[in-house]
Design an enzyme around this catalytic site. Structure first.
Site, PDB file in Angstrom:
ATOM      1  N   GLU A 113     -72.693 -64.066  -2.371  1.00  0.00           N
ATOM      2  CA  GLU A 113     -73.773 -63.217  -1.882  1.00  0.00           C
ATOM      3  C   GLU A 113     -73.231 -61.832  -1.542  1.00  0.00           C
ATOM      4  O   GLU A 113     -72.026 -61.670  -1.364  1.00  0.00           O
ATOM      5  CB  GLU A 113     -74.386 -63.852  -0.622  1.00  0.00           C
ATOM      6  CG  GLU A 113     -73.418 -63.889   0.537  1.00  0.00           C
ATOM      7  CD  GLU A 113     -73.814 -64.898   1.612  1.00  0.00           C
ATOM      8  OE1 GLU A 113     -73.842 -66.097   1.309  1.00  0.00           O
ATOM      9  OE2 GLU A 113     -74.083 -64.463   2.730  1.00  0.00           O
ATOM     10  N   LYS A 115     -71.945 -58.666   0.390  1.00  0.00           N
ATOM     11  CA  LYS A 115     -71.347 -58.415   1.700  1.00  0.00           C
ATOM     12  C   LYS A 115     -71.983 -57.132   2.223  1.00  0.00           C
ATOM     13  O   LYS A 115     -71.811 -56.062   1.649  1.00  0.00           O
ATOM     14  CB  LYS A 115     -69.835 -58.260   1.560  1.00  0.00           C
ATOM     15  CG  LYS A 115     -69.120 -58.058   2.875  1.00  0.00           C
ATOM     16  CD  LYS A 115     -67.612 -58.245   2.667  1.00  0.00           C
ATOM     17  CE  LYS A 115     -66.877 -58.085   3.988  1.00  0.00           C
ATOM     18  NZ  LYS A 115     -66.966 -56.710   4.511  1.00  0.00           N
ATOM     19  N   ASP A 117     -72.680 -53.976   4.447  1.00  0.00           N
ATOM     20  CA  ASP A 117     -71.836 -53.059   5.202  1.00  0.00           C
ATOM     21  C   ASP A 117     -72.543 -52.648   6.494  1.00  0.00           C
ATOM     22  O   ASP A 117     -73.171 -51.594   6.566  1.00  0.00           O
ATOM     23  CB  ASP A 117     -71.495 -51.838   4.359  1.00  0.00           C
ATOM     24  CG  ASP A 117     -70.304 -51.087   4.919  1.00  0.00           C
ATOM     25  OD1 ASP A 117     -69.992 -50.017   4.409  1.00  0.00           O
ATOM     26  OD2 ASP A 117     -69.689 -51.586   5.879  1.00  0.00           O
ATOM     27  N   TYR A 229     -76.227 -64.828   7.834  1.00  0.00           N
ATOM     28  CA  TYR A 229     -75.400 -65.418   6.791  1.00  0.00           C
ATOM     29  C   TYR A 229     -74.658 -66.672   7.224  1.00  0.00           C
ATOM     30  O   TYR A 229     -73.917 -67.247   6.446  1.00  0.00           O
ATOM     31  CB  TYR A 229     -74.419 -64.400   6.216  1.00  0.00           C
ATOM     32  CG  TYR A 229     -73.530 -63.742   7.244  1.00  0.00           C
ATOM     33  CD1 TYR A 229     -73.550 -62.365   7.394  1.00  0.00           C
ATOM     34  CD2 TYR A 229     -72.674 -64.478   8.049  1.00  0.00           C
ATOM     35  CE1 TYR A 229     -72.744 -61.739   8.329  1.00  0.00           C
ATOM     36  CE2 TYR A 229     -71.872 -63.873   8.977  1.00  0.00           C
ATOM     37  CZ  TYR A 229     -71.911 -62.500   9.116  1.00  0.00           C
ATOM     38  OH  TYR A 229     -71.107 -61.897  10.033  1.00  0.00           O
ATOM     39  N   LYS A 318     -63.725 -57.493  -2.406  1.00  0.00           N
ATOM     40  CA  LYS A 318     -64.020 -56.129  -1.975  1.00  0.00           C
ATOM     41  C   LYS A 318     -64.264 -55.248  -3.188  1.00  0.00           C
ATOM     42  O   LYS A 318     -63.461 -55.227  -4.132  1.00  0.00           O
ATOM     43  CB  LYS A 318     -62.839 -55.551  -1.181  1.00  0.00           C
ATOM     44  CG  LYS A 318     -62.626 -56.217   0.155  1.00  0.00           C
ATOM     45  CD  LYS A 318     -63.795 -55.980   1.094  1.00  0.00           C
ATOM     46  CE  LYS A 318     -63.686 -54.665   1.788  1.00  0.00           C
ATOM     47  NZ  LYS A 318     -63.047 -54.721   3.076  1.00  0.00           N
ATOM     48  N   CYS A 412     -34.814 -36.802  12.290  1.00  0.00           N
ATOM     49  CA  CYS A 412     -36.143 -36.864  12.893  1.00  0.00           C
ATOM     50  C   CYS A 412     -36.634 -35.436  13.136  1.00  0.00           C
ATOM     51  O   CYS A 412     -35.924 -34.644  13.759  1.00  0.00           O
ATOM     52  CB  CYS A 412     -36.073 -37.642  14.200  1.00  0.00           C
ATOM     53  SG  CYS A 412     -37.591 -37.509  15.169  1.00  0.00           S
ATOM     54  N   CYS A 415     -36.772 -35.005  17.272  1.00  0.00           N
ATOM     55  CA  CYS A 415     -35.613 -35.007  18.169  1.00  0.00           C
ATOM     56  C   CYS A 415     -34.296 -34.739  17.440  1.00  0.00           C
ATOM     57  O   CYS A 415     -33.260 -34.590  18.074  1.00  0.00           O
ATOM     58  CB  CYS A 415     -35.526 -36.319  18.950  1.00  0.00           C
ATOM     59  SG  CYS A 415     -34.998 -37.717  17.951  1.00  0.00           S
ATOM     60  N   CYS A 430     -36.752 -43.182  13.242  1.00  0.00           N
ATOM     61  CA  CYS A 430     -35.973 -42.422  14.206  1.00  0.00           C
ATOM     62  C   CYS A 430     -35.442 -43.456  15.196  1.00  0.00           C
ATOM     63  O   CYS A 430     -36.212 -44.185  15.803  1.00  0.00           O
ATOM     64  CB  CYS A 430     -36.875 -41.409  14.908  1.00  0.00           C
ATOM     65  SG  CYS A 430     -36.159 -40.802  16.438  1.00  0.00           S
ATOM     66  N   CYS A 435     -36.907 -40.406  21.973  1.00  0.00           N
ATOM     67  CA  CYS A 435     -37.480 -39.328  21.150  1.00  0.00           C
ATOM     68  C   CYS A 435     -38.858 -38.961  21.708  1.00  0.00           C
ATOM     69  O   CYS A 435     -39.723 -39.827  21.880  1.00  0.00           O
ATOM     70  CB  CYS A 435     -37.607 -39.795  19.712  1.00  0.00           C
ATOM     71  SG  CYS A 435     -38.600 -38.700  18.686  1.00  0.00           S
TER      72      CYS A 435
HETATM   73  S1  IVH Z   1     -69.632 -64.680   6.103  1.00  0.00           S
HETATM   74  C1  IVH Z   1     -66.005 -66.308   9.031  1.00  0.00           C
HETATM   75  N1  IVH Z   1     -71.351 -63.295   4.748  1.00  0.00           N
HETATM   76  O1  IVH Z   1     -68.038 -59.285   6.705  1.00  0.00           O
HETATM   77  C2  IVH Z   1     -66.745 -65.099   8.685  1.00  0.00           C
HETATM   78  N2  IVH Z   1     -69.920 -62.117   6.236  1.00  0.00           N
HETATM   79  O2  IVH Z   1     -64.753 -59.855   7.276  1.00  0.00           O
HETATM   80  C3  IVH Z   1     -67.898 -65.454   7.828  1.00  0.00           C
HETATM   81  N3  IVH Z   1     -70.315 -59.721   6.325  1.00  0.00           N
HETATM   82  O3  IVH Z   1     -67.361 -59.721  10.020  1.00  0.00           O
HETATM   83  C4  IVH Z   1     -68.560 -64.255   7.410  1.00  0.00           C
HETATM   84  N4  IVH Z   1     -71.972 -59.681   4.885  1.00  0.00           N
HETATM   85  O4  IVH Z   1     -69.736 -59.246   9.545  1.00  0.00           O
HETATM   86  C5  IVH Z   1     -70.373 -63.245   5.648  1.00  0.00           C
HETATM   87  N5  IVH Z   1     -72.948 -62.207   3.497  1.00  0.00           N
HETATM   88  C6  IVH Z   1     -71.978 -62.160   4.397  1.00  0.00           C
HETATM   89  C7  IVH Z   1     -71.561 -60.956   4.993  1.00  0.00           C
HETATM   90  C8  IVH Z   1     -70.510 -60.981   5.910  1.00  0.00           C
HETATM   91  C9  IVH Z   1     -71.213 -58.953   5.684  1.00  0.00           C
HETATM   92  C10 IVH Z   1     -69.297 -59.221   7.278  1.00  0.00           C
HETATM   93  C11 IVH Z   1     -69.201 -60.015   8.522  1.00  0.00           C
HETATM   94  C12 IVH Z   1     -67.755 -60.236   8.787  1.00  0.00           C
HETATM   95  C13 IVH Z   1     -67.084 -59.494   7.695  1.00  0.00           C
HETATM   96  C14 IVH Z   1     -65.993 -60.353   7.081  1.00  0.00           C
END
Ligand code: IVH
Length: 673
Positions: A113, A115, A117, A229, A318, A412, A415, A430, A435
């Protein structure tokens, strides 16, 4: 009256239903005007009969008085983060790790799904009623944003199964991402600019800034949204898969990103769908920065469990970070707290993904050589999430011949000590702990937000204090007087007063912050929290042996070694003594979740093996228990140590439970220190 109550309840049900059609299912049934009529009717009735207003009424979202600070909320289960996968191979490695861990397991599915932001929050529902919302914070403790979350119309105040198929559990913690749609973000910024307010850098900052508003009436005007989620703690759930769980959340009225959650049978399908999402990321109404891959079966998730920071059953693919082109004006070396020398490129300012970037790290000499980075070069810089921007590559075709190759200095720059570089290490350091750059960086760390959080003690003031010899180390900060501060350049009475107050306030802190503030190598905020949770008092932490340190989940050889060598240095021990003498007091954050000893009364008798009497008492009280000196029928436990007194006999006569120190520690959820 009963008739009115009935009408009110019917209206509420109806409005909830239409809210859900509109906000959660994106499929409204009635016109806005008709909805408004229902809502206004309810408002009118509740105004006439205020005694019939309930906190979960759809009218109870806006308003609430401004707060002065956020209450801390300890998460019942830590809110973990995810490991990252940056390419197809990483995804396949994740799949192999999962399979290897599970052993002989046949085919199984993954969900994939977007992610989102935004920022993570947890919603707590008790008997279906929304009671608390908290931010992720450091994963263990977040901030109470209940009043603000209530203003978000996609968050239901009451859960109810629409299909009637899934009873709502007594306790349900729902986790998800709060975010702002791109268009709403742009509109908000236009409005801010028109009112001479600084615009937000990106939708995520706008969302974070909005949910962390002390005045919920402001939050109410911000177009926030949420996708759920996953879940934290719950009383009962009977689903077999992540996907079914998502469907149930939706059935209860929570918003999930259903059309974009895909169930995949093979890792190839996972990879393909991740790329699909990346290719279409611009078509989403909100920003997505990756794809989250989860093992679909919940029993397999449970078997896979988690590591210290992240679950084994999920990973985040990512997307490529946002990149821009700019020019390096010059390169400078920065000396960090541990003496590490980092080359930093000063850039012609450029906007990358909504943030203006002026500097980028070049990491070390090897990186500079590998990428052949020169002063004056035109380069591609990238920014990914919160990380420091970096130079991806040089655009060689844009060279004019005036670019200057760069070599890290042998001494450095601050220092003058000869720089050292260990065999096999890329970092040069250093070696001089005195320092001035190192001292200043340590102080900066000490006063920073996650550490002692001394607001107003910025780098410039620290610099002046050091140069004038008014402070030499962390403990000296607590000896500063108003007169001292007023001697500094460009500081006014008001700022000096505030700073004095901030210094004073910082003395009340938590053990985790204090440990982090010490700046022990490899002990970041997360590790500091693990240590504080384990040892609970500074004394126990200071005395911890290698074995005890290694027994803490998430602490390995390197960290343990670093902690031991920190405490072996008498100068560090002395610094801690002086800080304590200056009046620093440490508390451990009390969990707000149920503690097994909440309200229970303990009596201690005999001498305990690892805990001092005062320590045991403190730990019990911290976890919500009471300590009494006499045994009575109201005593819940008598803790029996070596050579117990007559209290033991009395406990036996009264039939009061007796436990030993080990059992007490178990109740306190503290492992043996
Ligand atoms: S599952 C154990 N699903 O991404 C964590 N996370 O580093 C399970 N996030 O802090 C997270 N969309 O806030 C999950 N569809 C999604 C997400 C999601 C955004 C964020 C979440 C978490 C970070 C993961």
């Amino acid at each position: 009256m009963a008739k009115i109550q009935h009408e009110i309840e019917e209206l509420r049900e109806l409005i909830r239903y239409h809210n859900r059609r509109y906000y959660v299912l994106d499929d409204p049934e009635i016109s806005d005007a008709e909805y408004d009529r229902l809502f206004q009717r309810l408002v009118a009735l509740e105004k006439e009969y205020p005694e019939l207003v309930t906190p979960d009424s759809p009218t109870q979202r806006v308003g609430g008085e401004p707060q002065t600070a956020f209450r801390q909320v300890k998460h019942r289960l830590p809110m973990l983060s995810l490991e990252n996968a940056f390419n197809d191979e990483d995804i396949k490695d994740f799949d192999s790790r999962v399979r290897r861990f599970l052993g002989e397991e046949g085919p199984f599915q993954y969900t994939v799904e977007p992610k989102i932001d935004g920022l993570a929050v947890e919603l707590v529902y008790e008997k279906g009623r929304f009671v608390v919302a908290s931010t992720r914070g450091d994963g263990y403790t977040g901030e109470d944003v209940t009043a603000n979350a209530k203003t978000i119309l996609t968050i239901p105040l009451k859960l109810k199964s629409m299909s009637g198929e899934h009873p709502v559990p007594d306790l349900l913690e729902v986790r998800g991402e709060i975010y702002m749609e791109r268009e709403a973000f742009r509109a908000l910024n236009r409005e801010r600019v028109a009112r001479d307010l600084p615009p937000f850098a990106n939708p995520r900052n706008a969302a974070a800034g909005s949910i962390r508003q002390l005045d919920p009436r402001i939050t109410a005007r911000r177009p926030l949204n949420m996708f759920c989620y996953g879940v934290g703690e719950f009383s009962t759930l009977t689903f077999e898969t992540q996907y079914d769980l998502m469907l149930a959340l939706q059935d209860w009225g929570l918003r999930v990103n259903r059309p974009h959650i895909r169930v995949c049978d093979t890792v190839e399908e996972v990879v393909a769908y991740c790329h699909r999402l990346e290719e279409t990321r611009d078509q989403f109404a909100f920003e997505i920065d990756g794809a989250v891959i989860k093992v679909n079966r919940l029993d397999l998730q449970a078997r896979l469990g988690e590591k210290s920071r992240s679950p084994r059953w999920a990973t985040a693919f990512k997307f490529k970070a946002v990149q821009e082109t700019t020019r390096i004006e010059n390169i400078e070396v920065q000396v960090g707290r541990t003496g590490a020398l980092t080359p930093v490129a000063h850039l012609e300012p450029v906007e990358v993904g909504g943030v203006v970037v002026r500097r980028a790290t070049l990491h070390n000499q090897d990186e500079i050589t590998r990428k052949d980075i020169r002063e004056g070069d035109t380069v591609v810089v990238q920014r990914a999430g919160d990380v420091i921007p970096e130079v991806v590559k040089v655009i060689v075709s844009r060279r004019t011949g005036n670019e200057k190759p760069y070599r890290m200095p042998d001494v450095c720059p601050v220092c003058g000590a000869n720089v050292q570089r260990k065999e096999g290490e890329a970092v040069s350091r250093c070696p001089n702990p005195a320092c001035p750059a190192q001292v200043r960086a340590s102080l900066r760390h000490f006063v920073s937000k996650g550490a002692m959080d001394i607001d107003g003690l910025g780098d410039k003031i620290l610099g002046q204090l050091l140069e004038r010899g008014m402070i030499h180390d962390e403990a000296d900060i607590y000896g500063l007087t108003m007169d001292d501060l007023l001697k500094l350049d460009k500081i006014e009475q008001k700022a000096a007063t505030n700073l004095m107050q901030a210094i004073r306030k910082s003395k009340q802190t938590t053990l985790a912050r204090f440990i982090y503030a010490l700046g022990i190598r490899h002990v970041g905020e997360h590790v500091a929290q693990l240590l504080a949770d384990q040892f609970l008092t500074l004394e126990r932490f200071r005395k911890a042996s290698r074995e005890e340190l290694l027994s803490v989940k998430g602490i390995g050889e390197e960290i343990a070694e670093s902690i031991l060598s920190y405490f072996e240095d008498p100068a560090n021990q002395e610094l801690i003594e002086r800080l304590l003498a200056a009046g620093i007091t440490l508390e451990t954050v009390v969990p707000s979740g149920p503690s097994p000893i909440e309200g229970k009364t303990f009596v201690l008798t005999g001498s305990l093996e690892t805990l001092k009497r005062a320590e045991a008492k403190e730990l019990i009280v911290r976890k919500g228990g009471n300590v009494s000196s006499t045994v009575s029928r109201n005593t819940d436990y008598v803790v029996v140590g070596a050579s117990p007194g007559s209290k033991l006999e009395k406990a036996r006569n009264l039939g009061v439970a007796t436990i030993d120190e080990g059992e007490l520690l178990e109740l306190l959820e503290v492992s043996r220190g």
